[in-house]
Design a protein around this motif. Structure first.
Motif, PDB file in Angstrom:
ATOM      1  N   LEU A  14      14.831  25.261  15.227  1.00  0.00           N
ATOM      2  CA  LEU A  14      13.636  24.409  15.197  1.00  0.00           C
ATOM      3  C   LEU A  14      12.424  25.152  14.640  1.00  0.00           C
ATOM      4  O   LEU A  14      11.653  24.596  13.853  1.00  0.00           O
ATOM      5  CB  LEU A  14      13.334  23.861  16.595  1.00  0.00           C
ATOM      6  CG  LEU A  14      14.330  22.835  17.115  1.00  0.00           C
ATOM      7  CD1 LEU A  14      13.988  22.443  18.554  1.00  0.00           C
ATOM      8  CD2 LEU A  14      14.372  21.609  16.212  1.00  0.00           C
ATOM      9  N   TRP A  15      12.252  26.407  15.042  1.00  0.00           N
ATOM     10  CA  TRP A  15      11.123  27.193  14.539  1.00  0.00           C
ATOM     11  C   TRP A  15      11.256  27.385  13.031  1.00  0.00           C
ATOM     12  O   TRP A  15      10.287  27.255  12.281  1.00  0.00           O
ATOM     13  CB  TRP A  15      11.040  28.542  15.246  1.00  0.00           C
ATOM     14  CG  TRP A  15       9.732  29.235  15.052  1.00  0.00           C
ATOM     15  CD1 TRP A  15       8.628  29.130  15.841  1.00  0.00           C
ATOM     16  CD2 TRP A  15       9.378  30.151  13.993  1.00  0.00           C
ATOM     17  NE1 TRP A  15       7.613  29.914  15.347  1.00  0.00           N
ATOM     18  CE2 TRP A  15       8.047  30.548  14.213  1.00  0.00           C
ATOM     19  CE3 TRP A  15      10.061  30.656  12.896  1.00  0.00           C
ATOM     20  CZ2 TRP A  15       7.385  31.440  13.369  1.00  0.00           C
ATOM     21  CZ3 TRP A  15       9.402  31.541  12.047  1.00  0.00           C
ATOM     22  CH2 TRP A  15       8.078  31.916  12.303  1.00  0.00           C
ATOM     23  N   TRP A  18      10.354  24.179  11.322  1.00  0.00           N
ATOM     24  CA  TRP A  18       8.902  23.963  11.401  1.00  0.00           C
ATOM     25  C   TRP A  18       8.177  24.789  10.340  1.00  0.00           C
ATOM     26  O   TRP A  18       7.349  24.272   9.602  1.00  0.00           O
ATOM     27  CB  TRP A  18       8.403  24.305  12.804  1.00  0.00           C
ATOM     28  CG  TRP A  18       6.920  24.255  12.978  1.00  0.00           C
ATOM     29  CD1 TRP A  18       6.106  23.196  12.706  1.00  0.00           C
ATOM     30  CD2 TRP A  18       6.074  25.297  13.475  1.00  0.00           C
ATOM     31  NE1 TRP A  18       4.804  23.516  13.010  1.00  0.00           N
ATOM     32  CE2 TRP A  18       4.753  24.801  13.474  1.00  0.00           C
ATOM     33  CE3 TRP A  18       6.311  26.591  13.910  1.00  0.00           C
ATOM     34  CZ2 TRP A  18       3.674  25.565  13.903  1.00  0.00           C
ATOM     35  CZ3 TRP A  18       5.231  27.343  14.343  1.00  0.00           C
ATOM     36  CH2 TRP A  18       3.938  26.833  14.341  1.00  0.00           C
ATOM     37  N   PHE A  22       6.536  22.824   7.350  1.00  0.00           N
ATOM     38  CA  PHE A  22       5.085  22.766   7.552  1.00  0.00           C
ATOM     39  C   PHE A  22       4.510  24.187   7.564  1.00  0.00           C
ATOM     40  O   PHE A  22       4.009  24.653   8.588  1.00  0.00           O
ATOM     41  CB  PHE A  22       4.755  22.046   8.866  1.00  0.00           C
ATOM     42  CG  PHE A  22       5.405  20.698   8.985  1.00  0.00           C
ATOM     43  CD1 PHE A  22       4.896  19.599   8.311  1.00  0.00           C
ATOM     44  CD2 PHE A  22       6.543  20.533   9.757  1.00  0.00           C
ATOM     45  CE1 PHE A  22       5.500  18.355   8.408  1.00  0.00           C
ATOM     46  CE2 PHE A  22       7.161  19.288   9.862  1.00  0.00           C
ATOM     47  CZ  PHE A  22       6.636  18.198   9.184  1.00  0.00           C
ATOM     48  N   GLN A  25       0.927  24.974   9.055  1.00  0.00           N
ATOM     49  CA  GLN A  25       0.528  24.488  10.375  1.00  0.00           C
ATOM     50  C   GLN A  25       0.223  25.611  11.364  1.00  0.00           C
ATOM     51  O   GLN A  25      -0.747  25.528  12.104  1.00  0.00           O
ATOM     52  CB  GLN A  25       1.583  23.554  10.938  1.00  0.00           C
ATOM     53  CG  GLN A  25       1.050  22.712  12.082  1.00  0.00           C
ATOM     54  CD  GLN A  25       1.998  21.598  12.451  1.00  0.00           C
ATOM     55  OE1 GLN A  25       3.215  21.769  12.418  1.00  0.00           O
ATOM     56  NE2 GLN A  25       1.441  20.460  12.802  1.00  0.00           N
ATOM     57  N   GLN A  42       7.738  30.801   4.482  1.00  0.00           N
ATOM     58  CA  GLN A  42       8.885  29.905   4.561  1.00  0.00           C
ATOM     59  C   GLN A  42      10.190  30.700   4.552  1.00  0.00           C
ATOM     60  O   GLN A  42      11.149  30.326   5.224  1.00  0.00           O
ATOM     61  CB  GLN A  42       8.858  28.913   3.395  1.00  0.00           C
ATOM     62  CG  GLN A  42       7.752  27.881   3.532  1.00  0.00           C
ATOM     63  CD  GLN A  42       7.641  27.000   2.308  1.00  0.00           C
ATOM     64  OE1 GLN A  42       7.494  27.486   1.192  1.00  0.00           O
ATOM     65  NE2 GLN A  42       7.713  25.693   2.532  1.00  0.00           N
ATOM     66  N   GLY A  45      10.807  31.836   7.933  1.00  0.00           N
ATOM     67  CA  GLY A  45      11.344  30.719   8.714  1.00  0.00           C
ATOM     68  C   GLY A  45      12.823  30.505   8.457  1.00  0.00           C
ATOM     69  O   GLY A  45      13.598  30.242   9.375  1.00  0.00           O
TER      70      GLY A  45
END
Length: 132
Positions: A14-15, A18, A22, A25, A42, A45
């Motif tokens: 999920l992280w 995210w 985004f 954010q 990114q 991520g």
């Protein structure tokens, strides 16, 4: 151990999603300037999301797949170490600390427990008598 790794997997995936979807954010939430090269954030991520897949697979036999847990644990040690070095040098703002709480510190005890239990009960085996 299985539940901890499944929770870590879900969190990391999920992280990663995210941050990938985004990327600005987090910076907006903590009041930091937006990154110039968003793709680096990114990419981080993506790496964390991929760790999540490893944790999910390791959850089926945590002690047998202890190397996956060990790699994750090392990342959870070296990530904060890198932050503190960069912060001390004045190269990174303190607000990045917030990522360490849920990405790293939260998992130190459960991952450490899995590795301690692996050492104690499994003796760091890399093979299994039922493996091919």
């Amino acid at each position: 151990m299985k539940l901890i790794l499944k929770l870590a997997a879900i969190y990391n995936i999920l992280w990663g999603l995210w941050v990938g979807l985004f990327p600005n954010q987090f910076f907006e939430l903590v009041g930091m300037p937006l990154p110039v090269h968003t793709m680096i954030w990114q990419g981080m991520g993506m790496v964390i999301g991929v760790y999540g897949l490893g944790y999910w697979w390791a959850s089926y036999a945590p002690m047998r797949h202890w190397p996956i847990v060990a790699v994750g644990f090392l990342g959870k040690i070296f990530g904060p170490l890198g932050f503190f070095i960069q912060y001390y040098r004045g190269e990174i703002p303190f607000e990045f600390f917030y990522t360490l709480i849920t990405n790293d510190f939260l998992w130190w005890i459960p991952f450490g427990y899995i590795l301690w239990k692996t050492h104690k009960d499994y003796h760091w085996k890399l093979t299994d008598k039922y493996a091919d």
